[in-house]
Design a protein around this motif. Structure first.
Motif, PDB file in Angstrom:
ATOM      1  N   ASP A  37      -0.476  60.099 -57.448  1.00  0.00           N
ATOM      2  CA  ASP A  37      -1.892  60.469 -57.345  1.00  0.00           C
ATOM      3  C   ASP A  37      -2.211  61.789 -58.038  1.00  0.00           C
ATOM      4  O   ASP A  37      -3.257  61.926 -58.682  1.00  0.00           O
ATOM      5  CB  ASP A  37      -2.315  60.577 -55.878  1.00  0.00           C
ATOM      6  N   SER A  94      -6.688  67.962 -56.365  1.00  0.00           N
ATOM      7  CA  SER A  94      -5.455  67.716 -57.128  1.00  0.00           C
ATOM      8  C   SER A  94      -5.137  68.891 -58.047  1.00  0.00           C
ATOM      9  O   SER A  94      -4.187  68.820 -58.837  1.00  0.00           O
ATOM     10  CB  SER A  94      -5.596  66.445 -57.967  1.00  0.00           C
ATOM     11  N   ASN A 165      -5.089  54.349 -52.410  1.00  0.00           N
ATOM     12  CA  ASN A 165      -4.611  55.638 -52.917  1.00  0.00           C
ATOM     13  C   ASN A 165      -3.889  56.365 -51.793  1.00  0.00           C
ATOM     14  O   ASN A 165      -3.972  55.974 -50.627  1.00  0.00           O
ATOM     15  CB  ASN A 165      -5.753  56.483 -53.480  1.00  0.00           C
ATOM     16  N   SER A 167      -4.087  59.923 -51.282  1.00  0.00           N
ATOM     17  CA  SER A 167      -4.698  61.189 -50.855  1.00  0.00           C
ATOM     18  C   SER A 167      -5.508  61.071 -49.572  1.00  0.00           C
ATOM     19  O   SER A 167      -5.595  62.029 -48.796  1.00  0.00           O
ATOM     20  CB  SER A 167      -5.584  61.744 -51.974  1.00  0.00           C
TER      21      SER A 167
END
Length: 413
Positions: A37, A94, A165, A167
Motif C-alpha cells: 500500500d 502514506s 486495501n 490501510s
C-alpha cells in the motif's frame, strides 16, 4: 490471606486489558501494508521499525521509573492515548515522514506500557500473598491477550477482503484503545507502587541508575536480561515475515483462483493468524505445566531454546528452497514456543528482582529487547531484499544456537 482465583474480578480486568490491547487489526498485514500500500522496500520498512525500537529504547527505562514512582495507571492511560493518535496517522497518510511521526507515537505507547502492566499484576499478587501464582496468572491473562489477537486477525482478514486495501485496518484500532483507558480507571489502588506528585528528574534517573546497577551486578539477573533480548528481539522482527510467505502460498492456491490476489491473501492470513493466536493462547495458559514437566523454569527454558533452534534451521531450508507451504506451520510453531517461553522468562526475572523496582527491571528487559530489534530490523530487511526470506531463518538459528549452547555449558559447570 486467601489467594485469588482466576475468576476474580481484578484478574478479569487484567485479562480484559490484554484482550483489548491486542485488537491490533494491522498486525497480520503490517509488512504488506507498508510494502504494497505505501510502497516501501523491505529495507525501508526495516529502517522504520528500527526507528520505532530506537525511540522505545530512549523512553523505556524512564517510563518504568515514572510508573514505579508516580503511578502505573497514569502511565498506561498516556500509552493508550499515544496509540490512538498513531493509528489515525497510519490510516490517513502514506508520506514517509508522517509514518515516522506515527511510529514515534506508537513507540511512546510501547514504552509507557511495556513492563508496567506486568508489574501491576505482580503487585496485586504480592498484596494477596500469592507470589507463587505468578506464572499461572500471567499465563492466564496472556492467554486472553492471544484470544483477543485471534479475534483481531479474523476481523482484519474480513476488512481487507471487503475493503481491498490494508490501510483501512488502522482506523478501527482506536476504539479498543479508548475502552482500555476506561478499564484502567477501575483498577484497585494496590497496583500502584508509591504514587508521588512531586516529580523531579534527578529522582527519576536516580531510581533508574540504581535499578540498572542492581540488575547488571547480579549474574542471574544479567544473564536473564541477555537471554530475553536474544530470544524476543529476533522473534519480534522475524515473526512478521510470515506475511509475505503466506501471500506466496495464497497466490498459488487453485481453489481461490476466482478471487483477486489481495482477497486470497486476506483469507489465508486471517485464518493463519487466527490459528496462531488460538494456539498461542493455549500455550500461554499451559506455560506453568512445562515447568513442572521439565523439572523447573530453567530446564524448561533450555528445552524451548533447543526446539526453537531446530525450527529456525527448518526455516532456512524451507524458505531457501521456496517450500512456503511447509515454512508456514514452522512459523506457527515458533509463535507457540515463544508463548511458552515468555511467562517462564517473566517469572524467572521477577523472582530475582527487587519488588519495589519491578516495573523498572521489566522495562530494562524490554529496552534490551528493543535494542536487539533495532539492530536486526534494517539488517534483516536488507538481507531479504538482497538474498530472500531464508535469511530470516538464518538470523534466528544463529541466535538460538548460541544461547542453547551457552545453557548446555552452564548446566555442566
Amino acid at each position: 490471606m486467601a489467594k485469588p482465583d482466576l475468576e476474580n474480578s481484578v484478574i478479569f480486568r487484567f485479562s480484559l486489558y490484554g484482550f483489548l490491547k491486542n485488537q491490533r487489526y494491522f498486525e497480520p498485514f503490517l509488512i504488506l501494508a507498508f510494502h504494497a500500500d505505501k510502497g516501501l522496500s523491505f529495507f525501508a520498512i526495516g529502517l522504520l521499525i528500527g526507528f520505532r525500537e530506537l525511540m522505545i529504547n530512549l523512553l523505556e527505562i524512564p517510563s518504568g521509573a515514572l510508573a514505579d514512582l508516580y503511578g502505573r495507571r497514569m502511565c498506561m492511560i498516556t500509552a493508550f492515548v499515544a496509540y490512538t493518535i498513531s493509528f489515525v496517522v497510519f490510516g490517513v497518510s502514506s508520506v514517509l515522514w508522517h509514518l515516522y511521526i506515527a511510529m514515534l507515537l506508537f513507540a511512546v505507547g510501547e514504552a509507557f506500557r511495556t513492563g508496567t502492566h506486568k508489574a501491576m499484576i505482580f503487585a496485586y499478587l504480592h498484596s494477596k500473598g500469592a507470589d507463587d501464582m505468578r506464572v499461572q496468572v500471567y499465563g492466564f491473562t496472556r492467554s486472553w491477550s492471544k484470544i483477543g489477537s485471534a479475534l483481531s486477525a479474523a476481523i482484519a482478514g474480513g476488512l481487507v477482503f471487503w475493503r481491498g486495501n490494508y490501510s483501512d485496518i488502522f482506523w478501527l484500532c482506536a476504539i479498543p484503545s479508548a475502552m482500555n483507558v476506561i478499564n484502567f480507571m477501575t483498577y484497585p489502588d494496590v497496583v500502584e507502587a508509591g504514587r508521588n506528585t512531586d516529580v523531579r528528574g534527578m529522582r527519576v534517573f536516580g531510581h533508574v541508575w540504581e535499578s540498572v546497577k542492581i540488575a547488571w551486578s547480579r549474574r542471574a539477573q544479567r544473564m536473564l536480561l541477555l537471554e530475553s533480548s536474544g530470544f524476543e528481539g529476533v522473534f519480534k522482527i522475524a515473526k512478521d515475515y510470515i506475511q509475505p510467505v503466506i501471500k506466496s502460498v495464497a497466490i498459488g492456491l487453485p481453489f481461490l483462483a476466482a478471487l483477486e490476489d489481495q482477497q486470497r491473501t486476506a483469507i489465508l492470513i486471517g485464518l493463519a493468524y487466527t490459528l496462531v493466536h488460538l494456539v498461542s493462547s493455549v500455550a500461554s495458559r499451559r506455560a506453568h505445566t512445562i515447568g513442572k514437566w521439565a523439572g523447573g523454569d530453567e530446564s524448561s527454558a533450555m528445552w524451548i531454546w533447543g526446539v526453537v533452534m531446530v525450527c529456525y534451521a527448518l526455516l532456512v531450508a524451507t524458505l531457501g528452497f521456496g517450500w512456503f507451504a511447509i515454512a508456514t506451520p514452522v512459523f506457527v510453531a515458533v509463535y507457540m514456543l515463544q508463548n511458552f517461553y515468555r511467562p517462564l522468562l517473566v517469572s524467572r526475572l521477577n523472582a530475582v528482582s527487587e519488588k519495589h523496582q519491578a516495573a523498572t527491571t521489566l522495562s530494562i528487559e524490554s529496552q534490551l529487547k528493543s535494542l536487539v530489534a533495532m539492530i536486526v530490523a534494517p539488517l534483516l530487511g536488507f538481507s531479504v531484499d538482497q538474498w530472500g526470506l531464508w535469511s530470516v531463518g538464518l538470523a534466528g538459528f544463529v541466535v538460538s544456537a548460541a544461547f542453547w549452547l551457552n545453557g548446555r555449558i552452564a548446566a555442566r559447570r
